[in-house]
Design a protein around this motif. Structure first.
Motif, PDB file in Angstrom:
ATOM      1  N   VAL A   1       1.341  -2.583  -2.925  1.00 18.18           N
ATOM      2  CA  VAL A   1       1.533  -4.390  -2.402  1.00 18.18           C
ATOM      3  C   VAL A   1       3.382  -5.021  -2.090  1.00 18.18           C
ATOM      4  O   VAL A   1       3.464  -5.194  -3.639  1.00 18.18           O
TER       5      VAL A   1
ATOM      6  N   ALA B   1       1.036  -3.705   3.389  1.00 13.76           N
ATOM      7  CA  ALA B   1       0.353  -4.316   2.247  1.00 13.76           C
ATOM      8  C   ALA B   1       1.812  -5.861   1.815  1.00 13.76           C
ATOM      9  O   ALA B   1       2.497  -5.196   0.747  1.00 13.76           O
ATOM     10  N   SER B   2       1.256  -6.431   2.323  1.00 15.79           N
ATOM     11  CA  SER B   2       1.670  -7.416   1.664  1.00 15.79           C
ATOM     12  C   SER B   2       0.785  -9.057   0.874  1.00 15.79           C
ATOM     13  O   SER B   2      -0.342  -8.911   1.292  1.00 15.79           O
TER      14      SER B   2
ATOM     15  N   ILE C   1      -4.326 -10.432  -0.352  1.00 13.60           N
ATOM     16  CA  ILE C   1      -3.686  -9.309   0.778  1.00 13.60           C
ATOM     17  C   ILE C   1      -3.268  -9.215   1.692  1.00 13.60           C
ATOM     18  O   ILE C   1      -5.271  -9.333   2.161  1.00 13.60           O
TER      19      ILE C   1
ATOM     20  N   VAL D   1      -2.657  -6.818   5.447  1.00 14.88           N
ATOM     21  CA  VAL D   1      -2.757  -5.460   5.453  1.00 14.88           C
ATOM     22  C   VAL D   1      -1.993  -4.589   6.982  1.00 14.88           C
ATOM     23  O   VAL D   1      -3.201  -5.658   7.950  1.00 14.88           O
TER      24      VAL D   1
END
Length: 449
Positions: free
Chosen positions: A42, A86-87, A102, A104
């Motif tokens: 992430v 993913a961020s 999160i 994605v």
């Protein structure tokens, strides 16, 4: 028939094989969809939002997420974790808990994915924030190894000589110093190069910092001087005259020589260190004079003292009393110098007294033969003369008073004539042998004549 079918093992195995082939054919033809999972990292985005507020963060717990998606069974092996991104957006953080949702998305092989992806666990990533600190450190040098024998590591110049470090306050607080390491093993000349600064604790141990701690500068250029060592004797310049009957015999110190460090040229040119200080004075002294001098102030520019904890050293100016000793010299032990072939010389028999002054240890070792007494008769005419006796003495001894010896000097021709006349007179005075005959009157008269 029924029993034959049930008890025939070969038929059973053939049935299993046929069933597998039928299943395999169905799979290959149908290629069903299935749910697939992947573990992906992430990425925190919009971290500059915290940085603008002079804050930084640290991820608590996992920094990865498990996602799921649907794809054909035959395509599963083609889809990797790298195909997803993913961020967690700092701007969406819930301040109370530090939780960030999160998200994605697919970045590759999107055509193979039928649905999703979706985040399964955890659905949020948690971070902890703390103040961001910027601090300037003076650079320190940490040479590694030992220079060549007869040399010493000198000063280090660095460009730049300070660095600025930025990072979480808790990590910056662990840093006691910032410095560079470089190899000097076996060096006998100046060492130069470039090095990347590192972090050190209060004990000088290297610290491993993560990417959140940043140096706001690049590599550092350095030059370390390698100095030559040389042992140099100390020469104390003493002023003044001791009292009558005493002698200054020298300066004593616990440090008769020092080791200096400097450039090859500066060290080679130096043979001694002259120490001239007002405290080094024995004027009117009747005993030892004790004082202290700081030798560092007498070093030429560019040289330093090494190997001493303190450059102030004690000095004792030794003053000792003089003693006199008399010697009895037989005149036969006195050698004449400056004799002339025109004269004959005779030293009157007897003894003379000579006196010598000096330090006890010097005087006690003297003998008449070692002093080689002489009398100089050069340029002196015939007659009886009192000639001064001169002694050959060591540098630290002197002859006191005047001692003379009687020397008879005569011309050699006069001496020869006198000896001849005396010889003839002696011959005439010897009586002739007696005769039985009485001398005649003429002979008697001739003898009287």
């Amino acid at each position: 028939m029924k029993e034959k079918l049930l008890n025939n093992l070969s038929l059973k195995l053939a049935a299993i094989v046929c069933a597998f082939l039928v299943w395999l054919g169905v799979v290959n033809v149908a290629n069903p969809s299935k749910t697939i999972t992947r573990e992906i990292p992430v990425t925190i985005v919009n971290a500059e939002v915290l940085e603008q507020a002079n804050m930084t963060y640290e991820v608590i717990g996992k920094s990865t997420a498990t996602i799921s998606f649907k794809a054909k069974t035959k395509d599963e092996y083609k889809i990797k974790s790298e195909d997803f991104y993913a961020s967690a957006d700092i701007a969406e953080m819930y301040d109370v808990t530090g939780a960030i949702p999160i998200t994605v998305r697919v970045v590759s092989h999107e055509d193979l994915i039928e649905s999703g992806p979706t985040v399964r666990s955890p659905e949020v990533i948690r971070i902890q924030t703390e103040p961001l600190q910027t601090k300037e450190f003076a650079l320190k040098a940490y040479p590694q190894g030992t220079v060549e024998g007869g040399y010493q590591a000198g000063g280090v110049t660095m460009r730049p000589d300070t660095v600025t470090v930025k990072g979480p306050q808790s990590l910056i607080g662990q840093i006691s110093s910032v410095g560079i390491e470089f190899d000097v093993d076996g060096a006998d000349a100046d060492v130069s190069g470039q090095a990347t600064p590192g972090f050190y604790d209060a004990n000088g141990n290297a610290l491993e910092m993560d990417e959140s701690v940043k140096l706001l500068s690049g590599d550092v250029a350095y030059t370390m001087r390698v100095l030559q060592l040389k042992e140099i004797p100390l020469n104390f310049i003493v002023a003044g005259n001791v009292a009558e009957g005493f002698r200054f015999v020298g300066a004593e110190t616990t440090v008769p020589a020092i080791t200096v460090a400097g450039t090859n040229a500066a060290v080679t040119a130096l043979s001694e260190i002259r120490i001239q200080n007002p405290a080094l004075n024995v004027e009117g002294a009747r005993s030892d004079v004790t004082t202290e001098v700081d030798i560092s102030s007498y070093l030429p520019a560019g040289l330093t003292v090494t190997g001493l904890d303190n450059t102030v050293i004690p000095v004792t100016l030794k003053v000792e009393p003089l003693e006199e000793k008399s010697f009895t010299v037989r005149t036969s032990d006195i050698s004449l110098i400056g004799e002339s072939s025109v004269y004959s010389y005779g030293v009157e028999a007897g003894n003379v007294e000579v006196t010598v002054r000096g330090l006890a240890e010097d005087v006690e070792g003297l003998t008449v033969s070692s002093m080689r007494p002489t009398a100089d008769v050069g340029g002196i005419a015939s007659g009886t003369h009192q000639i001064k006796v001169v002694l050959t003495l060591p540098e630290n001894c002197v002859q006191t008073g005047n001692t003379d010896v009687t020397v008879h000097i005569r011309e050699r021709n006069a001496q020869t004539e006198g000896e001849t006349a005396a010889s003839e007179s002696a011959e005439e005075s010897v009586p002739e042998e007696s005769s039985t005959e009485a001398p005649s009157e003429a002979e008697t008269a001739e003898g009287q004549t």
